[in-house]
Design a protein around this motif. Sequence first.
Motif, PDB file in Angstrom:
ATOM      1  N   LEU A 141       0.852  -1.183   0.000  1.00 13.30           N
ATOM      2  CA  LEU A 141       0.000   0.000   0.000  1.00 13.30           C
ATOM      3  C   LEU A 141       0.887   1.232   0.000  1.00 13.30           C
ATOM      4  O   LEU A 141       1.752   1.391   0.873  1.00 13.30           O
ATOM      5  N   MET A 142       0.669   2.137  -0.953  1.00 15.11           N
ATOM      6  CA  MET A 142       1.523   3.303  -1.121  1.00 15.11           C
ATOM      7  C   MET A 142       0.687   4.547  -1.379  1.00 15.11           C
ATOM      8  O   MET A 142      -0.487   4.462  -1.741  1.00 15.11           O
ATOM      9  N   ASN A 143       1.310   5.692  -1.170  1.00 16.00           N
ATOM     10  CA  ASN A 143       0.714   6.968  -1.547  1.00 16.00           C
ATOM     11  C   ASN A 143       1.500   7.503  -2.744  1.00 16.00           C
ATOM     12  O   ASN A 143       2.669   7.866  -2.608  1.00 16.00           O
ATOM     13  N   GLU A 197      -3.050   1.860  -4.049  1.00 13.48           N
ATOM     14  CA  GLU A 197      -2.806   3.285  -3.813  1.00 13.48           C
ATOM     15  C   GLU A 197      -3.863   3.884  -2.894  1.00 13.48           C
ATOM     16  O   GLU A 197      -5.025   3.477  -2.910  1.00 13.48           O
ATOM     17  N   ALA A 198      -3.423   4.884  -2.125  1.00 19.85           N
ATOM     18  CA  ALA A 198      -4.347   5.723  -1.348  1.00 19.85           C
ATOM     19  C   ALA A 198      -3.690   7.075  -1.168  1.00 19.85           C
ATOM     20  O   ALA A 198      -2.604   7.164  -0.591  1.00 19.85           O
ATOM     21  N   ARG A 199      -4.335   8.107  -1.686  1.00 17.98           N
ATOM     22  CA  ARG A 199      -3.805   9.465  -1.547  1.00 17.98           C
ATOM     23  C   ARG A 199      -4.326  10.156  -0.296  1.00 17.98           C
ATOM     24  O   ARG A 199      -3.698  11.070   0.223  1.00 17.98           O
ATOM     25  N   ALA A 200      -5.485   9.714   0.168  1.00 16.32           N
ATOM     26  CA  ALA A 200      -6.132  10.314   1.337  1.00 16.32           C
ATOM     27  C   ALA A 200      -6.984   9.249   2.008  1.00 16.32           C
ATOM     28  O   ALA A 200      -7.187   8.149   1.460  1.00 16.32           O
ATOM     29  N   ALA A 201      -7.501   9.573   3.187  1.00 14.61           N
ATOM     30  CA  ALA A 201      -8.317   8.608   3.925  1.00 14.61           C
ATOM     31  C   ALA A 201      -9.546   8.179   3.125  1.00 14.61           C
ATOM     32  O   ALA A 201     -10.018   7.044   3.270  1.00 14.61           O
ATOM     33  N   GLU A 202     -10.031   9.065   2.262  1.00 15.95           N
ATOM     34  CA  GLU A 202     -11.199   8.748   1.450  1.00 15.95           C
ATOM     35  C   GLU A 202     -10.933   7.604   0.481  1.00 15.95           C
ATOM     36  O   GLU A 202     -11.868   6.982  -0.038  1.00 15.95           O
ATOM     37  N   ASP A 203      -9.657   7.320   0.221  1.00 18.98           N
ATOM     38  CA  ASP A 203      -9.304   6.253  -0.714  1.00 18.98           C
ATOM     39  C   ASP A 203      -9.142   4.892  -0.043  1.00 18.98           C
ATOM     40  O   ASP A 203      -8.959   3.884  -0.728  1.00 18.98           O
ATOM     41  N   PHE A 204      -9.199   4.858   1.277  1.00 14.04           N
ATOM     42  CA  PHE A 204      -8.941   3.599   1.974  1.00 14.04           C
ATOM     43  C   PHE A 204      -9.956   2.513   1.613  1.00 14.04           C
ATOM     44  O   PHE A 204      -9.594   1.350   1.402  1.00 14.04           O
ATOM     45  N   ALA A 205     -11.230   2.860   1.566  1.00 16.04           N
ATOM     46  CA  ALA A 205     -12.273   1.864   1.319  1.00 16.04           C
ATOM     47  C   ALA A 205     -12.042   1.148  -0.007  1.00 16.04           C
ATOM     48  O   ALA A 205     -12.130  -0.092  -0.084  1.00 16.04           O
ATOM     49  N   ALA A 206     -11.730   1.914  -1.050  1.00 15.51           N
ATOM     50  CA  ALA A 206     -11.484   1.304  -2.364  1.00 15.51           C
ATOM     51  C   ALA A 206     -10.237   0.429  -2.324  1.00 15.51           C
ATOM     52  O   ALA A 206     -10.209  -0.665  -2.922  1.00 15.51           O
ATOM     53  N   ALA A 207      -9.200   0.883  -1.626  1.00 16.83           N
ATOM     54  CA  ALA A 207      -7.974   0.086  -1.515  1.00 16.83           C
ATOM     55  C   ALA A 207      -8.238  -1.200  -0.742  1.00 16.83           C
ATOM     56  O   ALA A 207      -7.765  -2.284  -1.133  1.00 16.83           O
ATOM     57  N   PHE A 208      -9.008  -1.100   0.339  1.00 14.12           N
ATOM     58  CA  PHE A 208      -9.334  -2.294   1.119  1.00 14.12           C
ATOM     59  C   PHE A 208     -10.106  -3.310   0.269  1.00 14.12           C
ATOM     60  O   PHE A 208      -9.826  -4.511   0.299  1.00 14.12           O
ATOM     61  N   LEU A 241      -9.009  -7.195  -0.757  1.00 12.22           N
ATOM     62  CA  LEU A 241      -9.825  -8.378  -0.490  1.00 12.22           C
ATOM     63  C   LEU A 241     -10.058  -9.176  -1.766  1.00 12.22           C
ATOM     64  O   LEU A 241     -10.034 -10.411  -1.753  1.00 12.22           O
ATOM     65  N   ARG A 242     -10.280  -8.477  -2.869  1.00 12.37           N
ATOM     66  CA  ARG A 242     -10.493  -9.175  -4.139  1.00 12.37           C
ATOM     67  C   ARG A 242      -9.249  -9.972  -4.547  1.00 12.37           C
ATOM     68  O   ARG A 242      -9.345 -11.030  -5.149  1.00 12.37           O
ATOM     69  N   GLU A 243      -8.076  -9.440  -4.209  1.00  7.70           N
ATOM     70  CA  GLU A 243      -6.829 -10.109  -4.576  1.00  7.70           C
ATOM     71  C   GLU A 243      -6.462 -11.246  -3.621  1.00  7.70           C
ATOM     72  O   GLU A 243      -5.493 -11.964  -3.857  1.00  7.70           O
TER      73      GLU A 243
END
Length: 337
Positions: A179-181, A209-220, A224-226
């Motif tokens: 996980l990276m920014n 990737e996650a640029r902000a906290a708002e991106d965490f859900a999509a990254a999570f 899980l899919r992987e």
Amino acid sequence: MINGRLQHITLFARRAWLLGSTTLLWLPSMVVAQQRPWRIALLGGTAGDAIAWRNFIDPLRRGLAELGHLEGRHYTLDLRWAEGQPERLPGLLAELVAARPDMLVTIGPRPAQLARDSAAGLRVVAVGVDDPVVSGLAQGVARPGGHITGLSTAFDGLVQKRLQLLKDIVPGARRLGILMNPITLRRAVLEAQLPAWQSALGLELRLFEARAAEDFAAAFDAMLRERLQGVVILADAVFWAHRQALGTWVVKQRLPSAWGGRDYLDAGGLVSYQGDWPALFRRAATLVDKVLKGTPPGDIPFEQGTKLELVVNLKGARALGIKVPQSVLLSADEVIE
């Protein structure tokens, strides 16, 4: 009698004049020695909390004190913290520059990048950055050439070592994530390393990737899919500010995690392998000293931290139902019970 008295007065006046002239000769050096304290600005992307003071500010002050510089007497600190909100950094940097400091110390990659682009006339010591040449902070390590010098934490093989630790702790793991920014570290830099890491470790690796906290859900969701069996979470100011949310999620998913700093583990991380931040800032004082005494930053070689720390969180391991191998525990600098 009168002539003798006049001669005495004239001799006295001449001596006084000579003394005054001598005084004038050493006055400039005395004034220099008693000049106003240096103004050192400091810009960090994290919060200015107790952990930041313990890891960054106090070691820097100790290092300066060892070189004979006392805060308040020889220098002052003007601090700005973005509280894990990178969008605040440009405004905070502008505030610091407007106060006309003698130099700037930055913490982490993003503040250093902004100082490179927005504070060209300001002397900068950048601490805790990635490869200074690859990131464009310096023309070369031995001779940076610009207005920035500093200390790098880009230890060769650091991310690969974190991946190896996860594989050692979870021997059956075949697919790990990172996980990276991408604001802090360009995705292309990591992508270029993936084939070699996959070959050396015998693993499938995925980037998220996650640029902000708002991106965490999509990254999570993507993780899980992987169907990951472990994740490396790179050190970043945004991730630091929201480490509790990240740590809670990896524990909930029973996902072993490797981090970039001991203090991340309080949120539930399993293992950390990273440079010693206090040691890095204590060493940074030497570079600050050189800059304040007049050496151009471009003439001061970029340095690299020399100490890495392995920390294992046994409490986190128990929460995940994992038994950490003895070989890893014996290698650890610290074990959190």
